[in-house]
Design an enzyme around this catalytic site. Structure first.
Site, PDB file in Angstrom:
ATOM      1  N   HIS A   1      46.059  34.573  13.081  1.00 57.57           N
ATOM      2  CA  HIS A   1      45.168  34.452  14.242  1.00 57.57           C
ATOM      3  C   HIS A   1      45.721  35.276  15.395  1.00 57.57           C
ATOM      4  O   HIS A   1      46.919  35.195  15.692  1.00 57.57           O
ATOM      5  CB  HIS A   1      45.122  32.996  14.734  1.00 57.57           C
ATOM      6  CG  HIS A   1      44.502  32.032  13.779  1.00 57.57           C
ATOM      7  ND1 HIS A   1      43.193  31.633  13.891  1.00 57.57           N
ATOM      8  CD2 HIS A   1      45.017  31.372  12.708  1.00 57.57           C
ATOM      9  CE1 HIS A   1      42.924  30.760  12.920  1.00 57.57           C
ATOM     10  NE2 HIS A   1      44.011  30.585  12.183  1.00 57.57           N
TER      11      HIS A   1
ATOM     12  N   HIS B   1      45.893  34.250   6.648  1.00 57.95           N
ATOM     13  CA  HIS B   1      45.381  35.029   7.775  1.00 57.95           C
ATOM     14  C   HIS B   1      46.228  34.776   9.013  1.00 57.95           C
ATOM     15  O   HIS B   1      46.797  33.711   9.166  1.00 57.95           O
ATOM     16  CB  HIS B   1      43.903  34.726   8.045  1.00 57.95           C
ATOM     17  CG  HIS B   1      43.574  33.275   8.229  1.00 57.95           C
ATOM     18  ND1 HIS B   1      43.519  32.376   7.182  1.00 57.95           N
ATOM     19  CD2 HIS B   1      43.291  32.559   9.336  1.00 57.95           C
ATOM     20  CE1 HIS B   1      43.188  31.174   7.639  1.00 57.95           C
ATOM     21  NE2 HIS B   1      43.060  31.252   8.947  1.00 57.95           N
TER      22      HIS B   1
END
Ligand SMILES: [Zn+2]
Length: 137
Positions: A100, A98
């Site tokens: 951020h 992922h």
């Protein structure tokens, strides 16, 4: 394999979704470093960025500006950081790749480690505002 983000992607687990298409999803971080902290991820499970093809990595990062525009407009942030952690030692908590997006505000400091406790209403309101403000390049 029981992966929190895979469960969110398959709708077994709730999250505040700010963007979704066939291959990517973006959600509000439940424990934000700053207001508007969001996560962009591929729907296919990879643990680290080095497990992905160059093309997949390119597609993932190409989602970031559109989502960041929404976050910036919705929060009035002064800037933002992009962070991508690989491995426990690098602060990767959920082992599903992922990115951020962390809005930054002139009036507050810039610590990575401090997290806030949010409430669902705040996250829901902000998610709606971000979705409304998203613009592709
Ligand atoms: Zn996963």
């Amino acid at each position: 394999m029981d992966c929190l983000f895979c469960n969110i992607i398959s709708k077994k687990q709730d999250a505040y979704v700010i963007f979704e298409d066939d291959s990517h999803i973006a959600i509000m971080d439940k424990y934000p470093i700053q207001k508007g902290h969001s996560l962009v991820m591929p729907k296919i499970h990879h643990e680290k960025i080095i497990d992905m093809s160059d093309d997949e990595v390119g597609k993932l990062f190409s989602m970031v500006p559109t989502i960041a525009r929404g976050i910036m407009a919705a929060t009035g942030a002064d800037g933002f950081n992009i962070g991508q952690n690989n491995g426990r030692s690098a602060n990767q908590i959920i082992p599903h790749v992922h990115v951020h997006i962390i809005p930054r505000y002139n009036k507050v400091g810039n610590l990575w480690t401090r997290r806030m406790i949010t409430n669902d209403t705040d996250l829901d309101d902000l998610a709606k505002k971000i979705r409304k403000n998203m613009k592709s390049g």
